[in-house]
Structures are given as structure tokens and as C-alpha cells.
Design a protein around this motif. Structure first.
Motif, PDB file in Angstrom:
ATOM      1  N   UNK A  31      35.485  33.944  36.069  1.00 27.08           N
ATOM      2  CA  UNK A  31      36.815  34.159  35.484  1.00 27.08           C
ATOM      3  C   UNK A  31      37.628  35.105  36.351  1.00 27.08           C
ATOM      4  N   UNK A  32      36.969  36.179  36.827  1.00 27.11           N
ATOM      5  CA  UNK A  32      37.667  37.144  37.704  1.00 27.11           C
ATOM      6  C   UNK A  32      38.155  36.449  38.970  1.00 27.11           C
ATOM      7  N   UNK A  33      37.283  35.643  39.564  1.00 28.67           N
ATOM      8  CA  UNK A  33      37.643  34.935  40.799  1.00 28.67           C
ATOM      9  C   UNK A  33      38.826  33.998  40.557  1.00 28.67           C
ATOM     10  N   UNK A  34      38.753  33.254  39.439  1.00 25.92           N
ATOM     11  CA  UNK A  34      39.848  32.317  39.120  1.00 25.92           C
ATOM     12  C   UNK A  34      41.173  33.049  38.937  1.00 25.92           C
ATOM     13  N   UNK A  35      41.121  34.192  38.246  1.00 24.51           N
ATOM     14  CA  UNK A  35      42.344  34.984  38.044  1.00 24.51           C
ATOM     15  C   UNK A  35      42.904  35.456  39.379  1.00 24.51           C
ATOM     16  N   UNK A  36      42.024  35.893  40.264  1.00 27.73           N
ATOM     17  CA  UNK A  36      42.440  36.367  41.585  1.00 27.73           C
ATOM     18  C   UNK A  36      43.070  35.230  42.378  1.00 27.73           C
ATOM     19  N   UNK A  83      26.231  34.604  31.292  1.00 26.16           N
ATOM     20  CA  UNK A  83      27.464  35.270  30.853  1.00 26.16           C
ATOM     21  C   UNK A  83      28.057  36.114  31.971  1.00 26.16           C
ATOM     22  N   UNK A  84      27.197  36.806  32.724  1.00 24.46           N
ATOM     23  CA  UNK A  84      27.688  37.615  33.851  1.00 24.46           C
ATOM     24  C   UNK A  84      28.359  36.728  34.888  1.00 24.46           C
ATOM     25  N   UNK A  85      27.736  35.591  35.189  1.00 28.43           N
ATOM     26  CA  UNK A  85      28.296  34.666  36.174  1.00 28.43           C
ATOM     27  C   UNK A  85      29.633  34.110  35.685  1.00 28.43           C
ATOM     28  N   UNK A  86      29.695  33.790  34.394  1.00 28.44           N
ATOM     29  CA  UNK A  86      30.953  33.288  33.826  1.00 28.44           C
ATOM     30  C   UNK A  86      32.067  34.322  33.980  1.00 28.44           C
ATOM     31  N   UNK A  87      31.750  35.583  33.678  1.00 30.84           N
ATOM     32  CA  UNK A  87      32.750  36.656  33.800  1.00 30.84           C
ATOM     33  C   UNK A  87      33.213  36.763  35.243  1.00 30.84           C
ATOM     34  N   UNK A  88      32.256  36.703  36.171  1.00 30.25           N
ATOM     35  CA  UNK A  88      32.581  36.791  37.606  1.00 30.25           C
ATOM     36  C   UNK A  88      33.492  35.624  38.008  1.00 30.25           C
TER      37      UNK A  88
END
Length: 67
Positions: A52-57, A45-50
Motif C-alpha cells: 500500500x505504501x509503495x502504491x501511494x508513493x 499483513x506486513x507485506x500488504x501494508x508495504x
């Protein structure tokens, strides 16, 4: 030859003890595996959140460049 009743119940008790011991041991192993699985799922889950952040950036940067 039929075993005396006392002998049979004694064997049954021994078997019961052995089964309880085995069951307890397997139960502990299962609990350990479940705990480990829980930890892995948390990391996923932590990796998924990370990600998602990268994709948004990346998406924001792409839009800035293209618009």
C-alpha cells in the motif's frame, strides 16, 4: 467364544489410552499449524501494508509528473 467381562474392560481401557495419546499428539500438531498460520498471516499483513505504501508513493509520483 465370548471374552470374560474383565478382559473386555481391559481392552476398552487400552483403547481409550491409545486414543487419548493419539488425540493429544494430533492436538499438538494442530496447535503448531495454527501458530505457524498466525505467523504467516502477520507477514502477509506486513507485506500488504508495504505494498500500500509503495502504491501511494507511485501514485503521488505519477500525479506529480502528470499534473
Amino acid at each position: 467364544a465370548a471374552a470374560p467381562l474383565g478382559q473386555v474392560s481391559e481392552l476398552a481401557e487400552q483403547l481409550e489410552e491409545r486414543l487419548f495419546h493419539r488425540y493429544g499428539f494430533h492436538n499438538e500438531l494442530i496447535q503448531e499449524r495454527l501458530r505457524a498460520l498466525g505467523e504467516v498471516m502477520e507477514r502477509v499483513e506486513e507485506v500488504q501494508a508495504e505494498l500500500r505504501r509503495i502504491c501511494c508513493t507511485v501514485e503521488a509520483a505519477y500525479q506529480d509528473l502528470c499534473l
